[in-house]
Design an enzyme around this catalytic site. Structure first.
Site, PDB file in Angstrom:
ATOM      1  CB  ILE A  98      54.696  39.691  47.249  1.00  0.00           C
ATOM      2  CG1 ILE A  98      55.814  40.192  48.164  1.00  0.00           C
ATOM      3  CG2 ILE A  98      53.341  40.138  47.752  1.00  0.00           C
ATOM      4  CD1 ILE A  98      55.774  39.689  49.579  1.00  0.00           C
TER       5      ILE A  98
ATOM      6  CD  GLU B  86      40.899   7.272  27.716  1.00  0.00           C
ATOM      7  OE1 GLU B  86      42.134   7.415  27.635  1.00  0.00           O
ATOM      8  OE2 GLU B  86      40.337   6.181  27.520  1.00  0.00           O
TER       9      GLU B  86
ATOM     10  CG  PHE C  97      67.761  33.715  38.631  1.00  0.00           C
ATOM     11  CD1 PHE C  97      68.539  33.715  39.769  1.00  0.00           C
ATOM     12  CD2 PHE C  97      66.488  34.244  38.694  1.00  0.00           C
ATOM     13  CE1 PHE C  97      68.046  34.241  40.950  1.00  0.00           C
ATOM     14  CE2 PHE C  97      65.990  34.766  39.871  1.00  0.00           C
ATOM     15  CZ  PHE C  97      66.766  34.763  41.003  1.00  0.00           C
TER      16      PHE C  97
ATOM     17  CD  GLU D   8      48.667   5.738  23.407  1.00  0.00           C
ATOM     18  OE1 GLU D   8      48.484   5.603  24.620  1.00  0.00           O
ATOM     19  OE2 GLU D   8      48.039   5.080  22.540  1.00  0.00           O
TER      20      GLU D   8
ATOM     21  CG  ASN E 293      67.429  36.447  45.005  1.00  0.00           C
ATOM     22  OD1 ASN E 293      68.195  36.036  45.862  1.00  0.00           O
ATOM     23  ND2 ASN E 293      66.917  35.670  44.078  1.00  0.00           N
TER      24      ASN E 293
ATOM     25  N   GLY F  58      59.079  43.172  41.925  1.00  0.00           N
ATOM     26  CA  GLY F  58      58.707  42.293  40.797  1.00  0.00           C
ATOM     27  C   GLY F  58      57.510  41.415  41.119  1.00  0.00           C
ATOM     28  CG  ASN F  59      53.495  40.469  42.802  1.00  0.00           C
ATOM     29  OD1 ASN F  59      53.425  40.490  44.019  1.00  0.00           O
ATOM     30  ND2 ASN F  59      52.505  40.033  42.034  1.00  0.00           N
TER      31      ASN F  59
ATOM     32  CB  CYS G 151      52.387  19.461  22.157  1.00  0.00           C
ATOM     33  SG  CYS G 151      50.921  19.781  23.107  1.00  0.00           S
TER      34      CYS G 151
ATOM     35  CB  VAL H 122      55.210  44.466  45.882  1.00  0.00           C
ATOM     36  CG1 VAL H 122      55.128  43.845  44.498  1.00  0.00           C
ATOM     37  CG2 VAL H 122      54.600  43.515  46.897  1.00  0.00           C
TER      38      VAL H 122
HETATM   39  C1  FAD Z   1      59.136  31.456  38.440  1.00  0.00           C
HETATM   40  C2  FAD Z   1      60.109  31.884  39.473  1.00  0.00           C
HETATM   41  C3  FAD Z   1      61.458  31.566  39.314  1.00  0.00           C
HETATM   42  C4  FAD Z   1      62.373  31.929  40.270  1.00  0.00           C
HETATM   43  N1  FAD Z   1      63.680  31.564  40.080  1.00  0.00           N
HETATM   44  C5  FAD Z   1      64.584  31.851  41.033  1.00  0.00           C
HETATM   45  C6  FAD Z   1      65.941  31.418  40.903  1.00  0.00           C
HETATM   46  O1  FAD Z   1      66.313  30.772  39.923  1.00  0.00           O
HETATM   47  N2  FAD Z   1      66.790  31.705  41.898  1.00  0.00           N
HETATM   48  C7  FAD Z   1      66.416  32.417  43.001  1.00  0.00           C
HETATM   49  O2  FAD Z   1      67.243  32.677  43.853  1.00  0.00           O
HETATM   50  N3  FAD Z   1      65.156  32.848  43.139  1.00  0.00           N
HETATM   51  C8  FAD Z   1      64.227  32.574  42.209  1.00  0.00           C
HETATM   52  N4  FAD Z   1      62.934  32.988  42.357  1.00  0.00           N
HETATM   53  C9  FAD Z   1      62.567  33.774  43.548  1.00  0.00           C
HETATM   54  C10 FAD Z   1      62.350  35.283  43.251  1.00  0.00           C
HETATM   55  O3  FAD Z   1      62.111  35.543  41.969  1.00  0.00           O
HETATM   56  C11 FAD Z   1      63.511  36.113  43.502  1.00  0.00           C
HETATM   57  O4  FAD Z   1      63.772  36.036  44.840  1.00  0.00           O
HETATM   58  C12 FAD Z   1      63.301  37.567  43.046  1.00  0.00           C
HETATM   59  O5  FAD Z   1      64.515  38.194  42.926  1.00  0.00           O
HETATM   60  C13 FAD Z   1      62.370  38.345  43.901  1.00  0.00           C
HETATM   61  O6  FAD Z   1      62.324  39.695  43.449  1.00  0.00           O
HETATM   62  P1  FAD Z   1      60.973  40.517  43.332  1.00  0.00           P
HETATM   63  O7  FAD Z   1      61.360  41.890  42.974  1.00  0.00           O
HETATM   64  O8  FAD Z   1      60.051  39.861  42.431  1.00  0.00           O
HETATM   65  O9  FAD Z   1      60.477  40.393  44.819  1.00  0.00           O
HETATM   66  P2  FAD Z   1      59.099  40.796  45.464  1.00  0.00           P
HETATM   67  O10 FAD Z   1      58.188  39.624  45.420  1.00  0.00           O
HETATM   68  O11 FAD Z   1      58.593  42.049  44.901  1.00  0.00           O
HETATM   69  O12 FAD Z   1      59.619  40.990  46.932  1.00  0.00           O
HETATM   70  C14 FAD Z   1      60.254  39.963  47.637  1.00  0.00           C
HETATM   71  C15 FAD Z   1      60.516  40.350  49.085  1.00  0.00           C
HETATM   72  O13 FAD Z   1      61.508  41.338  49.166  1.00  0.00           O
HETATM   73  C16 FAD Z   1      61.029  42.467  49.857  1.00  0.00           C
HETATM   74  N5  FAD Z   1      61.687  43.638  49.266  1.00  0.00           N
HETATM   75  C17 FAD Z   1      61.804  43.913  47.952  1.00  0.00           C
HETATM   76  N6  FAD Z   1      62.551  45.034  47.792  1.00  0.00           N
HETATM   77  C18 FAD Z   1      62.885  45.454  49.023  1.00  0.00           C
HETATM   78  C19 FAD Z   1      63.658  46.538  49.515  1.00  0.00           C
HETATM   79  N7  FAD Z   1      64.231  47.411  48.707  1.00  0.00           N
HETATM   80  N8  FAD Z   1      63.804  46.658  50.854  1.00  0.00           N
HETATM   81  C20 FAD Z   1      63.219  45.785  51.683  1.00  0.00           C
HETATM   82  N9  FAD Z   1      62.496  44.747  51.289  1.00  0.00           N
HETATM   83  C21 FAD Z   1      62.335  44.574  49.968  1.00  0.00           C
HETATM   84  C22 FAD Z   1      59.549  42.411  49.694  1.00  0.00           C
HETATM   85  O14 FAD Z   1      58.873  43.091  50.705  1.00  0.00           O
HETATM   86  C23 FAD Z   1      59.304  40.919  49.767  1.00  0.00           C
HETATM   87  O15 FAD Z   1      59.275  40.503  51.088  1.00  0.00           O
HETATM   88  C24 FAD Z   1      61.971  32.643  41.417  1.00  0.00           C
HETATM   89  C25 FAD Z   1      60.627  32.991  41.572  1.00  0.00           C
HETATM   90  C26 FAD Z   1      59.698  32.617  40.615  1.00  0.00           C
HETATM   91  C27 FAD Z   1      58.270  32.991  40.792  1.00  0.00           C
HETATM   92  S1  FES Z   2      51.832  23.024  21.594  1.00  0.00           S
HETATM   93 FE1  FES Z   2      53.066  23.565  23.266  1.00  0.00          FE
HETATM   94  S2  FES Z   2      51.930  22.863  24.954  1.00  0.00           S
HETATM   95 FE2  FES Z   2      50.813  22.138  23.284  1.00  0.00          FE
END
Ligand code: FAD
Ligand code: FES
Ligand code: FES
Length: 1368
Positions: free
Chosen positions: A299, A838, A372, A1297, A386, A295-296, A185, A293
């Protein structure tokens, strides 16, 4: 806080008590211990559905039905980590750092089980309107940084977390902190300006009066007073870090307690938190199938959007070895669970401390981390996650591969360390990791003397985290030479995995770093890095060209670095005009100026009209107290509904099998067309169905719905419904529709003058084609509706996020087969609408009504972001075929344009939208001979619909396109040709409406002067001569916007006023509040009319039982129409109070009210208004379609990177005529918000469809709306002074608008810059026309800057090859 806690549990001490769920009755052996906002318990029952793993369950009111938490302040905008609406702060005791750490996180992806010993702070935990706002909340509210407010809690929490860690941040830190938050907005400027007051390098606009254009110097004016500030920072409470809530002592006490394995069992998922490496390796040995998992982020997305189930999850986040950071001989080693924020901080420190030559790779990693996503992600996503995700577009893997990072992998009894090279990713999302192995650590190497490293990432927008192409590049020279010893070029986005361009690089060994090598590598890369014409992700030539552009940048960067130590003869000369090509994209601190006319001297202090009164909901929005539809607490017997939609564009439904869905726990029923008690036919033209009968006509067509006990079960059940289809031929694109003559009705037409004669007279004729892509509304709050059956006489009450209460009521009544008087529609506020709510909101409201009717229970549905984007359509894509005739002087004499819009599978508002396109095909120009026709293409896409501007932006963009071609063909400056053709006061438009009060020329002249257009144009020419690979462009564009509904009878409105005996006033009118500040303005109008303070007036909601038969809140006229109706109602009240005032002239408002009451005078009144003299006939081209016009002009300057297609919006100046502004803060907010939305439309936002008509772009990861970084670095908005409008309330004008189109100035500035790039070719023809369709994305910009790299990457498309995506 109004959270209900289980009765056995005390709510804890006010300074924060953590409660362990194991004390809950009926919950056995659980150890999850979370503090939420200090005093609230987050309870996890023994068995929980998988989806409730996410913390966002908190925002949907409950973790379980038995144990509601009821924190609704945290919003759910996307569920995929991309919008930041769900941002909360996590605090925990970090054992390695030995201190409490605070970091922001996205609640939507945070697994609840990972929060053991974590304190969660939500927006409710930091301040409240009932006690005290936190300074962050106060400043965003008072600086007008909250419109619809749906993004606000998330933005507040990002800023709050920054301040917890850094009470005196820099502007750069503030911008970084907000990188993961979206707002649809405000246009971001007011948020930044409000938060600037926390910055140690803040100040008013940065200019501090030194610059002649600084607001400080523009304050003085001879005739009027201009105010430079929309708020007074001196009013703000100071930030006092000592007042922040402390870390819960209960959690602190646990800091030294030994960490033990945790084990949670869900309905379908088991979560084990391992506490030691041995435990982890044992678990992996026993269960190789277990998923780790951290940071999830990966996953979580797979579970939510890819419907994947991970039955056994092991979390290694606590294990010390996986969190360690070690500075070794050869590099820095990071444990695999280290969050990216830790990696970033460590590398930044290393870069500051180590010699430059050792940190080449570190700087490469940091450059990738800069882009990132946001802090929310970097704080939790792990480096190991990652790597192991093995995404083909990972940013870090090309860097790790190119640098030869070392990976240590362990399993029970084994340990190995390998260098990451091209063999590490054997296939799509595959690594060399064995099933029992885990990644223990990754070592990022120091670079050596003679070694250089660069990294690159190109995505749709600078702050877009999803890359198109990424790269890591390394070269090592033989000692003391520029002869190559090692060269590694690694890429993401060019295959199904990260790859290394081995063929090309191997050939370069021992060669010298010179022009010959450059040519050879480029030719090699073009050959080696091929992409099939139908490769996933599309943009084939762009991606291929980027691989070369990146290398060229690397080549130049190395040359530059070498040049510092070596003589030119050793390494070749760097052309000085090439130098800027190596500069990394920088964020520049924004500056801004807003100018508006202050109220006349002598206006009473209480009269708020014309003053920058903050949005009345802003404080509640900033505290998370503002209620949106889905925040309404769940009813006891409430059910959840999930839509089941078609996966085919056009098909017969052969069967629907719900047997698997019925097995999902909590399943109640499946709804289909058979369950509709009234008529299944719906839609604006009765051409839609609530549930498809036996045929579907688009992907996303609603076939049915499942009703279950919880949203999570509803999602599972909907996914389990199996549908078989028999495909029918589908029409997807405008071209398809033209070919098959597939249109709604016959063409629309406006014609004036003698076209033949005009073309015959013309010195020149230009003809061509121009395409404008569609746009997704991307309101932060998705569609939501709750239907509550009342149990008697067919009554039903619906809470709906809609701009159109009346149509919602009518459609529901028809679908249920009851009279409208049984259906009550209530709307408190919307989290953004922009036209998308709308009509399309009825898709959801009719479905929940059918569900509630069938089950007799309240039924709720809030669409997920991906469903919303898939189902509800957006702005119409347009194709124009035009022919324009003009004289050598640039004067237009004839114009013919055929407009085709992609209307989709139903008519909806497409006809009215096309009418507006035709009525605005002149923009601000007088065209003596003109014919405009419009065809509505009937296709198998979800129906497109109203969107801010309603067809006008498309019509006007086409006009500016041919206008720019006239200027080029005539060899005249574009601004001169535009001005020459501009209307004058009293002229007749092509639809024969006389232009009265025509202020466009004033806006134009003021904008031209205030932007210093001519001086800057010369500066830009100079810049372009001096820079070969960066170019600047400048453009000034006008807009003339007709104000009114085209359907005559919609130009009416009603209001209802109740005055209570204490003098307080309850005001209701027909419009809905969706962030645009309508309620605030209505209160201002009533306050002036009744001559009472605004504080006495309250608007609670919009509802069909207070003001009936309302027009939708649309067409920018809601203030005009409802304002006048409110005024009329006030006049009635005033008239009734008049005798009591006369009797007691020195009495107060309250005295007169009570006197009237005691005299049995009604204190309730309605008001009604219809706009006069509006009505136009397309048949006769006569009558006035508009009540009046709004005008504005914008001048924008951009800089493009010719090698990557990036662009920066350097500066925009806007002069907008809003009449006598009712509220300059709200009006400037609308100007800026609309402009930035237009910026998205014309330069950024691109919907992508498969050839089968399925939308790929279904969330913020794939569809890019403007971010904090997209707005002009210098943003100057001024409201035209002394321009009262006699046609609307208190001399104001519509503003919602009209300013959107002004973003076209950016589009044409980009085109101007591209022209400068193309002009470098020796055989360039100054009068060359080239095509640039909208939006001007990086791909289009790069491809249009034709050069030696693009020519190497021309990719032939074989006949019958289906491209990955289609232009629809
Ligand atoms: C909104 C958003 C933005 C993002 N932006 C980027 C970006 O700009 N650039 C980019 O490259 N990626 C990006 N990503 C992808 C992701 O965030 C990255 O890959 C991140 O680093 C994953 O880390 P995690 O801890 O969340 O992984 P998780 O989801 O927890 O795990 C990812 C995978 O790694 C495995 N794993 C984790 N740790 C281990 C370990 N120690 N040994 C073996 N396997 C393991 C898990 O089993 C799973 O398969 C983005 C994702 C989202 C949702
Ligand atoms: S005020 Fe930010 S999305 Fe509406
Ligand atoms: S809802 Fe969590 S980031 Fe969008």
């Amino acid at each position: 806080m109004a959270h209900s806690l289980p009765s056995c549990v005390s709510s804890g001490s006010p300074n924060g008590e953590a409660l362990c769920v194991c004390c809950l009755p009926g919950v056995r052996a659980l150890r999850l211990c979370v503090a939420v906002d200090g005093s609230t318990l987050a309870a996890l029952p023994r068995h929980f559905p998988a989806a409730q793993l996410r913390l966002s369950s908190l925002s949907s009111c409950s973790l379980t039905h038995e144990h509601p938490v009821g924190l609704s302040g945290t919003k759910l905008g996307c569920g995929e980590g991309g919008c930041g609406a769900c941002t909360v702060m996590f605090s925990k005791y970090d054992r390695l750092q030995n201190k409490i750490v605070h970091f922001p996180a996205n609640a939507c992806l945070a697994p609840i089980c990972s929060l053991h010993h974590v304190a969660v702070t939500t927006v409710e935990g930091i301040g409240s309107t009932r006690t005290r706002l936190h300074p962050v909340q106060e400043r965003i509210a008072k600086s007008h940084g909250s419109q619809c407010g749906f993004c606000t809690p998330g933005i507040v929490m990002s800023m709050y977390t920054l301040l917890r860690n850094q009470p005196e941040p820099t502007m750069e830190e503030i911008e970084d902190a907000l990188q993961g938050n979206l707002c649809r907005c405000t246009g971001y400027r007011p948020i930044l300006q409000g938060f600037r007051t926390f910055a140690r390098d803040g100040g008013c606009c940065g200019g501090k009066g030194n610059d002649p254009n600084c607001c400080m110097n523009q304050k003085k004016d001879h005739t009027v007073t201009l105010s430079p500030s929309l708020f007074n920072p001196e009013e703000f409470m100071p930030l006092d870090p000592t007042q922040e809530p402390i870390f819960p002592p209960e959690l602190l006490r646990l800091k030294d307690a030994p960490q033990k394995q945790l084990h949670f069992e869900g309905e379908r998922v088991t979560w084990i938190q391992a506490s030691t490496l041995k435990e982890l390796l044992d678990l992996k040995a026993q269960h190789p199938e277990a998923t780790l998992v951290v940071g999830n982020m990966e996953i979580g997305i797979e579970m939510k959007f890819k419907n994947k189930l991970f039955p056994l999850i092991v979390c290694p986040a606590w294990i010390p070895e996986l969190n360690s950071v070690e500075h070794g001989e050869e590099g820095i080693s990071f444990g695999a669970s280290c969050p990216l924020s830790c990696v970033e901080k460590t590398l930044l420190d290393a870069v500051a401390q180590l010699p430059t030559h050792k940190t080449e790779v570190f700087r490469g990693v940091l450059e990738q981390l800069r882009w990132f996503s946001g802090k929310q992600l970097k704080s939790v996503a792990s480096i190991g996650g990652n790597v192991i995700t093995a995404s083909p577009i990972s940013d870090l893997n090309p860097v790790f591969m190119a640098s030869g990072a070392k990976l240590t992998m362990v399993s029970r009894g084994t340990r190995r360390t390998i260098r990451m090279d091209h063999t590490f990713f054997p296939g799509y999302r595959k690594t060399l990791l064995g099933p029992e192995e885990i990644l223990l650590a990754i070592e990022i190497p120091y670079s050596r003397e003679g070694e250089f490293f660069s990294s690159f990432k190109q995505s749709s927008g600078r702050e877009d985290y999803v890359a198109k192409v990424t790269s890591g590049m390394r070269v090592l020279f033989k000692p003391g030479t520029t002869q190559i010893e090692e060269l590694v070029l690694c890429y993401g986005g060019m295959a199904d995995r990260t790859i290394s361009a081995l063929k090309t690089t191997r050939k370069q060994l021992s060669k010298f770093w010179n022009e010959e090598l450059l040519q050879d590598v480029c030719a090699g890369l073009a050959e080696e890095l091929q992409l099939a014409p139908d490769a996933p992700g599309g943009m084939i030539e762009f991606r291929r060209t980027l691989t070369l552009s990146f290398f060229f940048k690397f080549y130049l960067t190395v040359l530059q670095k070498l040049g510092k130590v070596d003589s030119e003869d050793k390494c070749g000369k760097l052309d000085p005009t090439f130098a800027s090509a190596t500069l990394l994209f920088q964020k520049d601190p924004p500056t801004n100026v807003q100018l508006f006319q202050e109220v006349p001297k002598g206006q009473s202090e209480e009269d708020m009209v014309g003053r920058p009164l903050p949005h009345l909901g802003a404080s509640m929005q900033a505290c998370g107290e503002a209620m949106y539809c889905d925040d309404i607490p769940r009813y006891q017997n409430e059910l959840s509904l999930r839509l089941v939609t078609s996966t085919r564009a056009h098909a017969k439904i052969k069967s629907i099998d719900t047997s698997e869905a019925q097995k999902v726990p909590g399943f109640v029923c499946f709804l289909s067309a058979d369950d509709v008690s009234g008529s299944n036919k719906t839609g604006f033209f009765n051409d839609e169905t609530v549930f498809a009968n036996d045929e579907v006509t688009c992907v996303g067509h609603i076939i049915g719905a499942v009703v279950t006990d919880t949203p999570e079960h509803a999602q599972r059940a909907a996914q389990a419904v199996k549908i078989t289809y028999e495909d029918l031929p589908a029409i997807i694109t405008i071209e398809d529709a033209i070919k098959h003559n597939s249109f709604y009705g016959s063409e629309l037409k406006i014609e004036k003058g003698d076209l033949q004669k005009g073309f015959a007279e013309a010195d020149n004729i230009v003809s061509g084609e121009f395409y404008i892509g569609g746009q997704e509304h991307f309101y932060l709050e998705t569609h939501c509706a709750i239907a509550v059956p009342k149990g008697e006489a067919g009554e039903m009450e619906l809470f709906v996020s809609t701009q159109n209460t009346t149509k919602t009521q009518a459609f529901v009544a028809k679908v249920l087969g009851v009279p409208a008087n049984r259906i009550l529609i209530r709307v408190k506020r919307l989290g953004g609408g922009f036209g998308g709510k709308e009509i399309r909101s009825t898709l959801v409201s009719t479905a929940v009504a059918v569900g509630a009717y069938k089950t007799g229970c309240p039924v709720r549905c809030m669409l997920d972001r991906d469903e919303d984007m898939l189902i509800t359509g957006g702005r119409h894509p347009f194709l124009a075929r035009y022919k324009v005739g003009f004289m050598k002087t640039g004067r237009i004499v004839a114009l013919e344009v055929d407009h085709y819009s992609n209307a989709g599978n139903t008519l909806d508002l497409s006809e009215a939208i096309m009418q507006q396109t035709l009525l605005h095909m002149d923009n601000g120009y007088k065209i003596p001979n003109i014919r405009g026709t419009g065809w509505l293409c009937k296709t198998n896409l979800p129906s497109n619909t109203a969107f801010r501007g309603f067809g006008r932006p498309q019509g006007m963009l086409i006009a500016e396109h041919w206008m720019s071609e006239i200027a080029v063909t005539c060899g005249l400056p574009a601004e001169e040709v535009r001005r020459k053709n501009m209307y004058k006061e009293g002229d007749l438009t092509h639809f024969n409406q006389k232009l009265e009060g025509f202020t466009l020329t004033r806006c134009w002249d003021e904008c031209l002067a205030s932007s210093q257009y001519h001086a800057r144009k010369s500066e830009i020419d100079k810049f372009n001569k001096e820079n070969c690979w960066k170019k600047r462009g400048l453009c000034i564009v006008p807009t003339k916007f007709g104000v009114s509904f085209t359907v005559h009878f919609l130009n009416q409105a009603g209001a209802l006023i109740h005055v209570y005996t204490d003098g307080s006033v309850l005001l209701t009118h027909g419009g809905t509040e969706m962030g645009q500040g309508l309620h605030t303005k209505m209160v201002q109008v009533a306050s002036r009319a009744l001559k009472i303070p605004t504080s006495k007036i309250y608007i609670s909601e919009t509802s069909t039982n207070t003001v009936p038969n309302t027009s939708p809140t649309a067409a920018s006229v809601s203030t005009d129409l409802n304002g006048q109706a409110v005024y009329e109602a006030c006049q009635t009240i005033l008239k009734r109070l008049e005798p009591f005032k006369r009797k007691n002239p020195s009495g107060s408002w309250e005295d007169w009210v009570i006197a009237a009451y005691q005299d049995a005078v009604s204190l309730s009144a309605t008001g009604f208004y219809k706009a006069p003299d509006v009505g136009y006939s397309f048949e006769t081209n006569s009558g006035n379609p508009f009540n009046y016009f709004s005008y504005g002009v914008a001048c924008s300057e951009v800089e493009i990177d010719c090698l990557t297609g990036d662009h920066k919006n350097l500066r925009t100046d806007i002069v907008m005529d809003v009449g006598s502004s009712l509220n300059p803060a709200i009006d400037i907010g609308q100007v800026e918000g609309a402009f930035v939305q237009g910026l998205g439309l014309f330069t950024l936002e691109e919907l992508q469809y498969s050839p089968e008509g399925s939308l790929y772009t279904r969330g913020p990861s794939t569809y890019k709306i403007p971010t904090f970084d997209s707005i002009p670095i210098e943003f100057r908005v001024s409201l035209l002074r002394d321009s009262p409008n006699k046609k609307a309330i208190y001399a104001s004008k519509a503003v919602g608008e009209p300013p959107l189109f002004l973003a076209a100035s950016v589009f044409f500035a980009i085109k101007d810059a591209i022209r400068a790039a193309r002009a470098q070719h020796k055989d360039y023809d100054m009068k060359e026309l080239f095509r640039l369709d909208s939006p001007a994305t990086q791909e289009k910009i790069r491809n249009a800057c034709v050069d030696k790299f693009t020519t190497l990457c021309v990719t032939g498309v074989p006949e019958n090859c289906k491209a990955w995506s289609l232009r629809v």
